[in-house]
Design a protein around this motif. Structure first.
Motif, short mmCIF file in Angstrom:
data_model
loop_
_atom_site.label_atom_id
_atom_site.label_comp_id
_atom_site.label_asym_id
_atom_site.label_seq_id
_atom_site.Cartn_x
_atom_site.Cartn_y
_atom_site.Cartn_z
N TYR A 16 0.90 -1.15 0.00
CA TYR A 16 0.00 0.00 0.00
C TYR A 16 0.94 1.20 0.00
CZ TYR A 16 -3.63 -3.24 1.63
OH TYR A 16 -4.50 -4.28 1.75
N ILE A 19 4.12 1.05 2.13
CA ILE A 19 4.00 0.00 3.15
C ILE A 19 3.96 -1.38 2.50
CG2 ILE A 19 2.55 -0.95 5.00
CD1 ILE A 19 1.46 1.94 5.34
N ALA A 21 2.88 -4.79 2.75
CA ALA A 21 1.95 -5.58 3.55
C ALA A 21 2.23 -7.08 3.44
CB ALA A 21 0.51 -5.27 3.14
N GLY A 40 -2.76 -12.42 13.49
CA GLY A 40 -3.30 -11.29 14.26
C GLY A 40 -3.70 -10.12 13.38
N ASN A 41 -4.10 -9.03 14.02
CA ASN A 41 -4.49 -7.82 13.31
C ASN A 41 -3.33 -7.29 12.49
OD1 ASN A 41 -6.37 -7.28 16.11
ND2 ASN A 41 -7.29 -7.13 14.11
N GLY A 42 -3.64 -6.94 11.25
CA GLY A 42 -2.62 -6.33 10.40
C GLY A 42 -1.58 -7.29 9.86
N ALA A 43 -1.81 -8.59 10.00
CA ALA A 43 -0.83 -9.58 9.55
C ALA A 43 -0.75 -9.65 8.03
CB ALA A 43 -1.18 -10.95 10.12
N GLY A 44 -1.84 -9.22 7.36
CA GLY A 44 -1.84 -9.27 5.89
C GLY A 44 -2.83 -10.27 5.31
N LYS A 45 -3.75 -10.74 6.12
CA LYS A 45 -4.72 -11.75 5.65
C LYS A 45 -5.63 -11.18 4.56
CE LYS A 45 -6.43 -12.28 9.84
NZ LYS A 45 -5.66 -11.21 10.53
N THR A 46 -6.20 -10.01 4.85
CA THR A 46 -7.10 -9.39 3.87
C THR A 46 -6.33 -9.05 2.59
OG1 THR A 46 -8.56 -8.52 5.57
CG2 THR A 46 -8.56 -7.35 3.46
N THR A 47 -5.12 -8.55 2.76
CA THR A 47 -4.30 -8.20 1.59
C THR A 47 -4.02 -9.44 0.73
OG1 THR A 47 -3.29 -6.47 2.95
CG2 THR A 47 -2.16 -7.03 0.90
N ARG A 50 -7.09 -10.03 -1.31
CA ARG A 50 -7.19 -8.98 -2.34
C ARG A 50 -6.21 -9.22 -3.48
NH1 ARG A 50 -7.35 -3.89 1.78
NH2 ARG A 50 -9.61 -3.88 2.15
N GLU A 88 -14.52 -8.67 3.79
CA GLU A 88 -14.82 -8.37 5.18
C GLU A 88 -16.04 -7.45 5.24
OE1 GLU A 88 -11.32 -7.47 8.44
OE2 GLU A 88 -11.10 -6.79 6.39
N GLU A 165 -13.05 -13.34 7.08
CA GLU A 165 -13.65 -13.20 8.42
C GLU A 165 -15.17 -13.40 8.43
OE1 GLU A 165 -11.89 -12.26 11.25
OE2 GLU A 165 -10.07 -11.31 10.50
N GLN A 198 -10.19 -14.72 12.33
CA GLN A 198 -9.62 -14.38 13.64
C GLN A 198 -9.98 -15.51 14.62
OE1 GLN A 198 -8.18 -11.49 15.03
NE2 GLN A 198 -8.38 -9.95 13.42
#
Ligand code: ATP
Length: 241
Positions: A16, A19, A21, A40-47, A50, A88, A165, A198
């Motif tokens: 991004y 950054i 990711a 965890g949060n921000g680990a890159g799962k959604t990315t 995508r 999500e 999620e 999660q």
């Protein structure tokens, strides 16, 4: 596992802006599998999802689907090839009825009869949606909207379903219903599933294999039951100390 994987990520770096990711992800998904992606949060799962569905293009590395390089291919083309992404936060159309939401989901399907057949299949899978056929999407409960989002994705009869999620914000009963459906889709229709969660313990309970992602890198991978037994995973993601 032998043969060509259905999906393969090789050395994927996705950014991004500045950054980074995803920092060199390698991942494979074989036909017929449920693969869980936890972290965890921000680990890159959604990315990761995508990048697979074509919403983001990796700067380096490749995404291969059915043996073909699909890196940078636009998301509508990816969808036509059989990958559906349920993002999500269940983005359904609030002003459309349940039935209309499903019909709109079939935008790549031109045969009216086939669309009706798939709507009926969706209703068979989620009887709760059938009962609410004419209700506006936006007035459905969170769990119902999640069901609708999944049913809508199924309108293109995907070979690979990417779920981000699906249990988020749902009551335990709905969580169980959603996980049951995911398992059923996999067992009865042979749909391959990549599941971001999660809720690691439930995801690992239905998955065949799993990847643990941490700050953009794969930390651990293997059979889901082995991952579930791993001490570091139990501490970090399964709430044990
Ligand atoms: P969560 O479980 O919290 O949703 P995640 O594992 O899905 O997390 P991602 O959403 O993939 O993580 O985010 C990975 C990294 O990329 C994070 O550091 C995040 O801050 C960053 N990121 C995500 N979306 C954007 C964006 N639109 N712009 C800039 N940075 C982003």
């Amino acid at each position: 596992q032998t043969g060509t994987p259905l999906l393969e990520l090789q050395n994927v770096h996705t950014y991004y802006g500045q950054i980074e990711a995803l920092k060199g992800l390698d991942m494979t998904v074989h036909e017929g599998e449920i693969v869980a992606l936890i972290g965890g949060n921000g680990a890159g799962k959604t990315t990761t999802l995508r990048t697979i569905s074509g919403m983001m293009k990796p700067k380096v590395g490749s995404v291969t689907y059915q043996g073909q390089n699909v890196t940078g291919v636009p998301s509508h083309t990816i969808m036509q090839r059989g990958i559906a992404h349920v993002p999500e936060g269940r983005r359904i159309f609030p002003q459309l009825t349940v039935r209309e939401n499903l019909e709109v989901g079939a935008f790549t399907v031109t045969d009216r009869r086939l669309i009706q057949e798939r709507v009926n299949e969706g209703f068979a899978l989620f009887p709760r949606l059938k009962e609410r056929e004419t209700q506006l999407g936006g007035t459905m409960s969170g769990g119902e909207q999640q069901m609708l989002a999944i049913a809508r994705a199924l309108m293109v009869a995907p070979k690979l379903l990417l779920l981000d999620e699906p249990s988020m914000g749902l009551s335990p009963l709905f969580v169980e219903a959603i996980f049951d459906i995911v398992e059923k889709l996999n067992k009865e229709r042979g749909t391959t599933i990549l599941l971001v969660e999660q809720n690691a313990s439930m995801a690992l309970a239905i998955a065949h294999r799993a990847y643990v992602l941490q700050t953009g890198e794969i930390k651990l991978s293997g059979a889901a039951q082995d991952i579930a037994r791993d001490e570091s995973v139990r501490k970090a993601y399964l709430g044990e100390d």
